[in-house]
Write a protein that holds these residues in place. Structure first.
Motif, PDB file in Angstrom:
ATOM      1  N   ASP A 169      28.434  85.385 -24.642  1.00 29.66           N
ATOM      2  CA  ASP A 169      28.309  86.411 -25.665  1.00 29.66           C
ATOM      3  C   ASP A 169      28.154  85.699 -27.011  1.00 29.66           C
ATOM      4  OD1 ASP A 169      30.889  85.780 -26.696  1.00 29.66           O
ATOM      5  OD2 ASP A 169      31.857  87.295 -25.456  1.00 29.66           O
ATOM      6  N   GLN A 170      28.254  86.421 -28.101  1.00 31.43           N
ATOM      7  CA  GLN A 170      27.982  85.803 -29.400  1.00 31.43           C
ATOM      8  C   GLN A 170      29.023  84.775 -29.822  1.00 31.43           C
ATOM      9  OE1 GLN A 170      27.388  88.918 -28.635  1.00 31.43           O
ATOM     10  NE2 GLN A 170      25.706  89.797 -29.791  1.00 31.43           N
ATOM     11  N   PHE A 171      30.201  84.772 -29.169  1.00 25.70           N
ATOM     12  CA  PHE A 171      31.282  83.909 -29.629  1.00 25.70           C
ATOM     13  C   PHE A 171      31.875  83.002 -28.557  1.00 25.70           C
ATOM     14  CE2 PHE A 171      31.349  87.834 -32.179  1.00 25.70           C
ATOM     15  CZ  PHE A 171      31.045  87.304 -33.422  1.00 25.70           C
ATOM     16  N   THR A 172      31.804  83.398 -27.316  1.00 25.60           N
ATOM     17  CA  THR A 172      32.401  82.599 -26.244  1.00 25.60           C
ATOM     18  C   THR A 172      31.446  82.488 -25.057  1.00 25.60           C
ATOM     19  OG1 THR A 172      33.488  84.533 -25.258  1.00 25.60           O
ATOM     20  CG2 THR A 172      34.764  83.252 -26.847  1.00 25.60           C
ATOM     21  N   THR A 173      31.668  81.449 -24.264  1.00 23.60           N
ATOM     22  CA  THR A 173      30.880  81.225 -23.052  1.00 23.60           C
ATOM     23  C   THR A 173      31.834  80.984 -21.894  1.00 23.60           C
ATOM     24  OG1 THR A 173      28.946  80.339 -24.205  1.00 23.60           O
ATOM     25  CG2 THR A 173      29.254  79.654 -21.921  1.00 23.60           C
ATOM     26  N   ARG A 174      31.536  81.604 -20.749  1.00 28.34           N
ATOM     27  CA  ARG A 174      32.347  81.451 -19.548  1.00 28.34           C
ATOM     28  C   ARG A 174      31.483  80.816 -18.462  1.00 28.34           C
ATOM     29  NH1 ARG A 174      33.930  86.197 -17.286  1.00 28.34           N
ATOM     30  NH2 ARG A 174      36.010  85.467 -16.711  1.00 28.34           N
ATOM     31  N   VAL A 175      32.055  79.876 -17.733  1.00 27.66           N
ATOM     32  CA  VAL A 175      31.325  79.152 -16.697  1.00 27.66           C
ATOM     33  C   VAL A 175      32.104  79.229 -15.391  1.00 27.66           C
ATOM     34  CG1 VAL A 175      30.149  77.003 -16.106  1.00 27.66           C
ATOM     35  CG2 VAL A 175      30.611  77.528 -18.501  1.00 27.66           C
ATOM     36  N   GLY A 176      31.391  79.497 -14.310  1.00 25.84           N
ATOM     37  CA  GLY A 176      32.021  79.559 -12.999  1.00 25.84           C
ATOM     38  C   GLY A 176      31.114  78.980 -11.928  1.00 25.84           C
ATOM     39  N   LEU A 177      31.652  78.824 -10.755  1.00 26.98           N
ATOM     40  CA  LEU A 177      30.899  78.310  -9.624  1.00 26.98           C
ATOM     41  C   LEU A 177      31.203  79.216  -8.434  1.00 26.98           C
ATOM     42  CD1 LEU A 177      29.089  75.727  -9.404  1.00 26.98           C
ATOM     43  CD2 LEU A 177      31.008  74.645  -8.219  1.00 26.98           C
ATOM     44  N   THR A 178      30.147  79.812  -7.852  1.00 27.82           N
ATOM     45  CA  THR A 178      30.349  80.703  -6.711  1.00 27.82           C
ATOM     46  C   THR A 178      29.753  80.090  -5.456  1.00 27.82           C
ATOM     47  OG1 THR A 178      28.278  81.925  -7.063  1.00 27.82           O
ATOM     48  CG2 THR A 178      30.241  82.732  -8.209  1.00 27.82           C
ATOM     49  N   ASP A 179      30.320  80.485  -4.323  1.00 32.89           N
ATOM     50  CA  ASP A 179      29.749  80.057  -3.052  1.00 32.89           C
ATOM     51  C   ASP A 179      28.733  81.095  -2.584  1.00 32.89           C
ATOM     52  OD1 ASP A 179      31.149  82.190  -1.887  1.00 32.89           O
ATOM     53  OD2 ASP A 179      32.824  80.934  -1.252  1.00 32.89           O
ATOM     54  N   GLN A 200      29.028  83.373  -0.481  1.00 30.10           N
ATOM     55  CA  GLN A 200      29.608  84.679  -0.205  1.00 30.10           C
ATOM     56  C   GLN A 200      30.151  85.309  -1.493  1.00 30.10           C
ATOM     57  OE1 GLN A 200      32.316  84.722   3.127  1.00 30.10           O
ATOM     58  NE2 GLN A 200      30.869  83.693   4.478  1.00 30.10           N
ATOM     59  N   ASN A 201      29.688  84.760  -2.618  1.00 35.52           N
ATOM     60  CA  ASN A 201      29.982  85.325  -3.935  1.00 35.52           C
ATOM     61  C   ASN A 201      31.457  85.209  -4.323  1.00 35.52           C
ATOM     62  OD1 ASN A 201      28.629  86.503  -6.181  1.00 35.52           O
ATOM     63  ND2 ASN A 201      29.648  88.439  -5.753  1.00 35.52           N
ATOM     64  N   ASN A 202      32.127  84.183  -3.814  1.00 41.47           N
ATOM     65  CA  ASN A 202      33.503  83.897  -4.207  1.00 41.47           C
ATOM     66  C   ASN A 202      33.509  82.770  -5.229  1.00 41.47           C
ATOM     67  OD1 ASN A 202      34.659  85.634  -2.087  1.00 41.47           O
ATOM     68  ND2 ASN A 202      33.914  84.050  -0.686  1.00 41.47           N
ATOM     69  N   PHE A 203      34.393  82.849  -6.209  1.00 44.02           N
ATOM     70  CA  PHE A 203      34.540  81.768  -7.174  1.00 44.02           C
ATOM     71  C   PHE A 203      35.340  80.648  -6.522  1.00 44.02           C
ATOM     72  CE2 PHE A 203      33.524  85.307  -9.904  1.00 44.02           C
ATOM     73  CZ  PHE A 203      32.685  84.726 -10.841  1.00 44.02           C
ATOM     74  N   VAL A 204      34.795  79.435  -6.570  1.00 47.69           N
ATOM     75  CA  VAL A 204      35.421  78.312  -5.873  1.00 47.69           C
ATOM     76  C   VAL A 204      36.287  77.460  -6.800  1.00 47.69           C
ATOM     77  CG1 VAL A 204      33.629  78.223  -4.117  1.00 47.69           C
ATOM     78  CG2 VAL A 204      33.366  76.844  -6.175  1.00 47.69           C
ATOM     79  N   THR A 205      36.162  77.659  -8.099  1.00 52.47           N
ATOM     80  CA  THR A 205      37.026  77.011  -9.084  1.00 52.47           C
ATOM     81  C   THR A 205      37.381  78.049 -10.144  1.00 52.47           C
ATOM     82  OG1 THR A 205      35.183  76.302 -10.486  1.00 52.47           O
ATOM     83  CG2 THR A 205      35.889  74.771  -8.760  1.00 52.47           C
ATOM     84  N   PRO A 206      38.454  77.849 -10.898  1.00 52.22           N
ATOM     85  CA  PRO A 206      38.773  78.790 -11.974  1.00 52.22           C
ATOM     86  C   PRO A 206      37.644  78.865 -13.002  1.00 52.22           C
ATOM     87  CG  PRO A 206      40.631  77.355 -11.511  1.00 52.22           C
ATOM     88  CD  PRO A 206      39.478  76.796 -10.749  1.00 52.22           C
ATOM     89  N   VAL A 207      37.398  80.056 -13.511  1.00 50.86           N
ATOM     90  CA  VAL A 207      36.384  80.242 -14.552  1.00 50.86           C
ATOM     91  C   VAL A 207      36.865  79.569 -15.833  1.00 50.86           C
ATOM     92  CG1 VAL A 207      35.182  81.946 -15.976  1.00 50.86           C
ATOM     93  CG2 VAL A 207      35.526  82.377 -13.536  1.00 50.86           C
ATOM     94  N   HIS A 208      35.970  78.803 -16.454  1.00 52.15           N
ATOM     95  CA  HIS A 208      36.288  78.048 -17.672  1.00 52.15           C
ATOM     96  C   HIS A 208      35.656  78.756 -18.875  1.00 52.15           C
ATOM     97  CE1 HIS A 208      36.921  74.741 -20.434  1.00 52.15           C
ATOM     98  NE2 HIS A 208      35.621  74.576 -20.614  1.00 52.15           N
ATOM     99  N   GLU A 209      36.417  78.933 -19.939  1.00 53.34           N
ATOM    100  CA  GLU A 209      35.914  79.605 -21.146  1.00 53.34           C
ATOM    101  C   GLU A 209      36.023  78.671 -22.341  1.00 53.34           C
ATOM    102  OE1 GLU A 209      37.020  83.717 -21.790  1.00 53.34           O
ATOM    103  OE2 GLU A 209      37.393  83.316 -23.925  1.00 53.34           O
ATOM    104  N   PHE A 210      34.989  78.649 -23.172  1.00 51.25           N
ATOM    105  CA  PHE A 210      35.056  77.853 -24.397  1.00 51.25           C
ATOM    106  C   PHE A 210      34.333  78.586 -25.525  1.00 51.25           C
ATOM    107  CE2 PHE A 210      31.391  76.438 -21.947  1.00 51.25           C
ATOM    108  CZ  PHE A 210      30.359  76.360 -22.870  1.00 51.25           C
TER     109      PHE A 210
END
Length: 394
Positions: free
Chosen positions: A83-93, A95-105
């Motif tokens: 979005d205009q102020f933050t970015t979130r990054v994730g990794l899915t397998d 089967q659409n599951n997140f394999v690591t915690p979502v990281h925000e910066f």
């Protein structure tokens, strides 16, 4: 599976299974291949360990068909939601599951000449911390605000690139993997289409309530982007005569009265002028939109009033779209949907006041069940929609 075997037909089957387990006959109907052709591909995928049998499906008579599912950890998808102020990054397998915690910066986009490099650095740090074999990441899907030309890989609003590349090429080169970019509201709508209410509704308007008011449109069960790819700029409907300058350079846009930025600015202004509210005043710092959402959810009357006023304006805009689109359902999603029920009454009130009753009575308003990860899920789904252009090897 060797690259020579993983042809376009195999990719179609994988794309079909990404959105849920299916039988051979269902896959055949979806991808437009004969049942024998699909069965041959399934047998090859089973042999190479890409898919597994997953029970049996429903039969209208006779033997129940076997169903198949992708093996989750065969490949991963890097998904990014901005979005205009933050970015979130994730990794899915697969089967659409997140394999690591979502990281925000934090990453400010407006008037930030370093935003593109900041994005690359943030993603690179995430990948380092995730400690995932990069060869298992099929591609990156990056959802971002602005006027995004998805086909040409250009964002006309943010993330400048100066070295002759377009944004998509630049990010692909820096991240060393295929990259696809998408408008954030389209990504939210894609998530709803494939993993949300899309199974129940073919005609949807998905409202992305955030720092702007985005819109993703689904017509006949498919995403609609318009001729040049910029359909859905709901934020910039000229709705009010308040003389306030919008970020787009025009005056009186919906965004100036209904976005979370507008809600935040309204709260700060009224408190500066002497309004006292126990919950917000007690914070002892500058108020943010997130504070307002949280306190509204706890019952703070002032915060609820701010949400109601913004919601009414959104409803006024939706009343216009109802007369044009006649959707089955309007889905409220995005950051603001965390207090979804508080939006419903004022939006419905405005629609009732400004729409022809016959039209309004056939349109349902629903809250997305995908939560804050809708944009990430949509970005990953868009990658699989583009699997035909990705080289897959072992």
């Amino acid at each position: 599976m060797p690259a020579s075997e993983f042809d376009s037909k195999s990719k179609k089957v994988v794309r079909s299974l990404y959105h849920g387990k299916n039988s051979c006959a269902t896959i055949s109907a979806e991808v437009g291949l004969s049942i024998p052709s699909v069965q041959k591909i399934i047998n090859a995928l089973l042999q190479k360990g890409w898919i597994s049998e997953s029970g049996v499906g429903i039969s209208s008579g006779g033997r129940k068909p076997a169903t198949y599912v992708l093996n989750a950890n065969r490949l991963y998808i890097l998904c990014v939601a901005m979005d205009q102020f933050t970015t979130r990054v994730g990794l899915t397998d697969l089967q659409n599951n997140f394999v690591t915690p979502v990281h925000e910066f934090e990453l400010k986009l407006h008037n930030n000449v370093n935003a593109t490099q900041d994005l690359v650095n943030g993603i690179a740090l995430y990948l380092k911390l995730a400690n995932i074999d990069s060869h298992k990441i099929i591609a990156a899907g990056i959802a971002m605000p602005g006027f995004v030309n998805e086909a040409d890989g250009i964002n006309y609003s943010y993330l400048p690139v100066d070295d002759g590349h377009n944004l998509k090429e630049y990010l692909s080169e820096k991240l060393k993997m295929p990259v696809f970019i998408f408008n954030d509201s389209n990504a939210v709508a894609q998530a709803e289409l494939k993993f949300g209410l899309g199974a129940a509704f073919q005609e949807m308007m998905v409202i992305n309530i955030g720092w702007g008011i985005g819109l993703g449109m689904i017509i006949n069960g498919k995403m609609y982007n318009g001729y040049s790819g910029f359909a859905g700029e709901f934020s910039h409907i000229p709705l009010v005569k308040n003389g306030q300058l919008c970020t787009c350079g025009k005056h009186g846009c919906l965004e100036t009265v209904a976005s979370l930025i507008a809600v935040e600015e309204r709260a700060i202004k009224e408190m500066r002028e002497g309004l006292y509210t126990t919950s917000l005043t007690a914070l002892g710092r500058k108020i943010t939109a997130q504070d307002i959402l949280e306190e509204a959810g706890k019952g703070d009357r002032f915060c609820i009033k701010l949400i109601a006023e913004a919601g009414y304006h959104i409803g006024e805009g939706l009343a216009i779209l109802l007369h044009i689109m006649n959707p089955q359902v309007i889905v409220l999603s995005g950051k603001g949907a965390a207090v979804g029920k508080l939006w419903l009454a004022p939006i419905q009130q405005a629609i009732n006041e400004h729409s022809i009753p016959r039209l309004a009575s056939f349109t349902e308003i629903a809250i997305s069940e995908l939560g804050n990860n809708a944009e990430l899920i949509g970005a990953a789904s868009f990658v699989m929609e583009n699997i035909h252009s990705i080289t897959i090897t072992e």
